[in-house]
Design a protein around this motif. Structure first.
Motif, PDB file in Angstrom:
ATOM      1  N   VAL A  35     109.158  17.858  61.991  1.00 55.59           N
ATOM      2  CA  VAL A  35     110.017  16.984  61.194  1.00 55.59           C
ATOM      3  C   VAL A  35     109.227  16.292  60.076  1.00 55.59           C
ATOM      4  CG1 VAL A  35     111.584  15.006  61.238  1.00 55.59           C
ATOM      5  CG2 VAL A  35     111.542  16.586  63.173  1.00 55.59           C
ATOM      6  N   VAL A  36     108.226  15.501  60.445  1.00 52.94           N
ATOM      7  CA  VAL A  36     107.526  14.677  59.447  1.00 52.94           C
ATOM      8  C   VAL A  36     106.779  15.535  58.432  1.00 52.94           C
ATOM      9  CG1 VAL A  36     105.778  12.902  59.105  1.00 52.94           C
ATOM     10  CG2 VAL A  36     107.338  12.757  61.061  1.00 52.94           C
ATOM     11  N   THR A  37     105.960  16.465  58.915  1.00 56.32           N
ATOM     12  CA  THR A  37     105.165  17.286  57.987  1.00 56.32           C
ATOM     13  C   THR A  37     106.033  18.155  57.080  1.00 56.32           C
ATOM     14  OG1 THR A  37     103.308  17.282  59.538  1.00 56.32           O
ATOM     15  CG2 THR A  37     103.307  18.989  57.831  1.00 56.32           C
ATOM     16  N   PRO A  38     107.042  18.878  57.607  1.00 54.89           N
ATOM     17  CA  PRO A  38     107.898  19.650  56.687  1.00 54.89           C
ATOM     18  C   PRO A  38     108.619  18.785  55.655  1.00 54.89           C
ATOM     19  CG  PRO A  38     108.194  20.432  58.931  1.00 54.89           C
ATOM     20  CD  PRO A  38     107.363  19.188  59.014  1.00 54.89           C
ATOM     21  N   LEU A  39     109.067  17.592  56.071  1.00 57.95           N
ATOM     22  CA  LEU A  39     109.728  16.699  55.108  1.00 57.95           C
ATOM     23  C   LEU A  39     108.761  16.257  54.010  1.00 57.95           C
ATOM     24  CD1 LEU A  39     111.940  14.434  57.406  1.00 57.95           C
ATOM     25  CD2 LEU A  39     112.742  16.053  55.671  1.00 57.95           C
ATOM     26  N   ALA A  40     107.525  15.932  54.396  1.00 59.42           N
ATOM     27  CA  ALA A  40     106.533  15.501  53.404  1.00 59.42           C
ATOM     28  C   ALA A  40     106.182  16.639  52.444  1.00 59.42           C
ATOM     29  CB  ALA A  40     105.282  14.998  54.104  1.00 59.42           C
ATOM     30  N   LEU A  41     106.030  17.861  52.986  1.00 55.02           N
ATOM     31  CA  LEU A  41     105.736  19.005  52.122  1.00 55.02           C
ATOM     32  C   LEU A  41     106.909  19.329  51.205  1.00 55.02           C
ATOM     33  CD1 LEU A  41     103.926  21.337  54.672  1.00 55.02           C
ATOM     34  CD2 LEU A  41     102.896  20.025  52.817  1.00 55.02           C
ATOM     35  N   LEU A  42     108.119  19.212  51.735  1.00 57.55           N
ATOM     36  CA  LEU A  42     109.301  19.460  50.911  1.00 57.55           C
ATOM     37  C   LEU A  42     109.415  18.420  49.799  1.00 57.55           C
ATOM     38  CD1 LEU A  42     111.710  21.364  50.663  1.00 57.55           C
ATOM     39  CD2 LEU A  42     112.993  19.827  52.165  1.00 57.55           C
ATOM     40  N   ALA A  43     109.054  17.175  50.117  1.00 50.04           N
ATOM     41  CA  ALA A  43     109.098  16.109  49.106  1.00 50.04           C
ATOM     42  C   ALA A  43     108.065  16.335  48.006  1.00 50.04           C
ATOM     43  CB  ALA A  43     108.865  14.758  49.777  1.00 50.04           C
ATOM     44  N   ALA A  44     106.969  17.052  48.352  1.00 49.30           N
ATOM     45  CA  ALA A  44     105.973  17.364  47.322  1.00 49.30           C
ATOM     46  C   ALA A  44     106.507  18.414  46.346  1.00 49.30           C
ATOM     47  CB  ALA A  44     104.684  17.863  47.982  1.00 49.30           C
ATOM     48  N   LEU A  45     107.432  19.247  46.810  1.00 46.61           N
ATOM     49  CA  LEU A  45     108.015  20.282  45.950  1.00 46.61           C
ATOM     50  C   LEU A  45     109.281  19.808  45.247  1.00 46.61           C
ATOM     51  CD1 LEU A  45     107.655  23.362  48.355  1.00 46.61           C
ATOM     52  CD2 LEU A  45     106.240  22.822  46.373  1.00 46.61           C
ATOM     53  N   ILE A 103     103.844  15.392  69.030  1.00 48.67           N
ATOM     54  CA  ILE A 103     103.433  16.645  68.389  1.00 48.67           C
ATOM     55  C   ILE A 103     104.637  17.386  67.796  1.00 48.67           C
ATOM     56  CG2 ILE A 103     102.443  18.935  68.812  1.00 48.67           C
ATOM     57  CD1 ILE A 103     100.465  17.573  70.714  1.00 48.67           C
ATOM     58  N   PRO A 104     105.738  17.578  68.544  1.00 46.88           N
ATOM     59  CA  PRO A 104     106.889  18.251  67.919  1.00 46.88           C
ATOM     60  C   PRO A 104     107.477  17.477  66.739  1.00 46.88           C
ATOM     61  CG  PRO A 104     107.122  18.252  70.302  1.00 46.88           C
ATOM     62  CD  PRO A 104     105.976  17.352  69.980  1.00 46.88           C
ATOM     63  N   LEU A 105     107.544  16.137  66.856  1.00 42.78           N
ATOM     64  CA  LEU A 105     108.123  15.354  65.760  1.00 42.78           C
ATOM     65  C   LEU A 105     107.284  15.456  64.487  1.00 42.78           C
ATOM     66  CD1 LEU A 105     109.506  12.033  67.307  1.00 42.78           C
ATOM     67  CD2 LEU A 105     110.765  13.783  66.050  1.00 42.78           C
ATOM     68  N   VAL A 106     105.963  15.331  64.636  1.00 43.28           N
ATOM     69  CA  VAL A 106     105.099  15.402  63.451  1.00 43.28           C
ATOM     70  C   VAL A 106     105.079  16.815  62.891  1.00 43.28           C
ATOM     71  CG1 VAL A 106     102.713  15.178  62.635  1.00 43.28           C
ATOM     72  CG2 VAL A 106     103.683  13.433  64.135  1.00 43.28           C
ATOM     73  N   SER A 107     105.000  17.823  63.788  1.00 45.19           N
ATOM     74  CA  SER A 107     104.889  19.211  63.335  1.00 45.19           C
ATOM     75  C   SER A 107     106.188  19.751  62.736  1.00 45.19           C
ATOM     76  CB  SER A 107     104.483  20.111  64.505  1.00 45.19           C
ATOM     77  OG  SER A 107     103.267  19.686  65.051  1.00 45.19           O
TER      78      SER A 107
END
Length: 198
Positions: free
Chosen positions: A125-135, A119-123
């Motif tokens: 690390v992974v999700t913020p990186l994916a959202l940042l990559a969308a921007l 949960i901490p890794l996905v919340s």
């Protein structure tokens, strides 16, 4: 839909009570998909979120306050964060256990450990990186998110392969599930609630 409703409530300044936001999110899901309550995931998702909100009410400030005195501020914040995380794990695991056994007749004994790092890794690390990559169109962000997720999946697979990782009891009767949910409502109840001993 839950996140969209919560974001809209905050944007409109109507996020007065989280229980009300949860109820509106529930209504929105039912309007979009009236058959959603037939899926176990519906009950598990909303049950877990409701249990987290219910169990967390009135407890965290009280526990954090127990560390006042000569302890430095960082230690109090660390304790409060760990208490919050432990309470969330406890509430999510226990509250979904009766429903998991009812729907699937099995329970992963390693799931609390898996959730503790997944949960901490996905919340965080992974999700913020994916959202940042969308921007920001940088492939490195997606590669990093994929690397973290791949390592996480390998660790989860290793946990799933541990002997006796899954408990498979007999299917519980409906009345025992209802009794278990009532018991959990008392066990997870905020302090000061009628019927709670401690």
């Amino acid at each position: 839909v839950m996140v969209a409703v919560a974001a809209l409530a905050v944007a409109l300044g109507r996020a007065t009570r989280v229980s009300r936001v949860l109820a509106v999110a529930l209504l929105a899901v039912l309007l979009l998909d009236p058959w959603a309550p037939l899926a176990p995931g519906f009950w598990l998702s909303y049950g877990a979120v409701a249990a987290l909100l219910y169990a967390g009410a009135g407890r965290l400030d009280e526990r954090a306050g127990a560390w006042h005195g000569s302890d430095p501020a960082w230690r109090r914040r660390l304790f409060a964060t760990l208490a919050r995380f432990g309470l969330a794990q406890w509430a999510a695991t226990l509250s979904t256990l009766p429903l998991v056994l009812f729907f699937f007749q099995q329970f992963s004994l390693v799931s609390p450990l898996a959730n503790a790092f997944a949960i901490p890794l996905v919340s965080l690390v992974v999700t913020p990186l994916a959202l940042l990559a969308a921007l920001i169109p940088l492939d490195a962000l997606l590669w990093l998110a994929h690397a973290v997720l791949a390592a996480l999946m390998a660790a989860l697979q290793w946990l799933a392969d541990v002997p006796l990782a899954v408990w498979t009891p007999a299917a519980p009767p409906s009345w025992s599930v209802l009794l278990a949910l009532l018991g959990l409502a008392l066990l997870l109840a905020p302090r000061g609630m009628p019927g709670r001993l401690a």
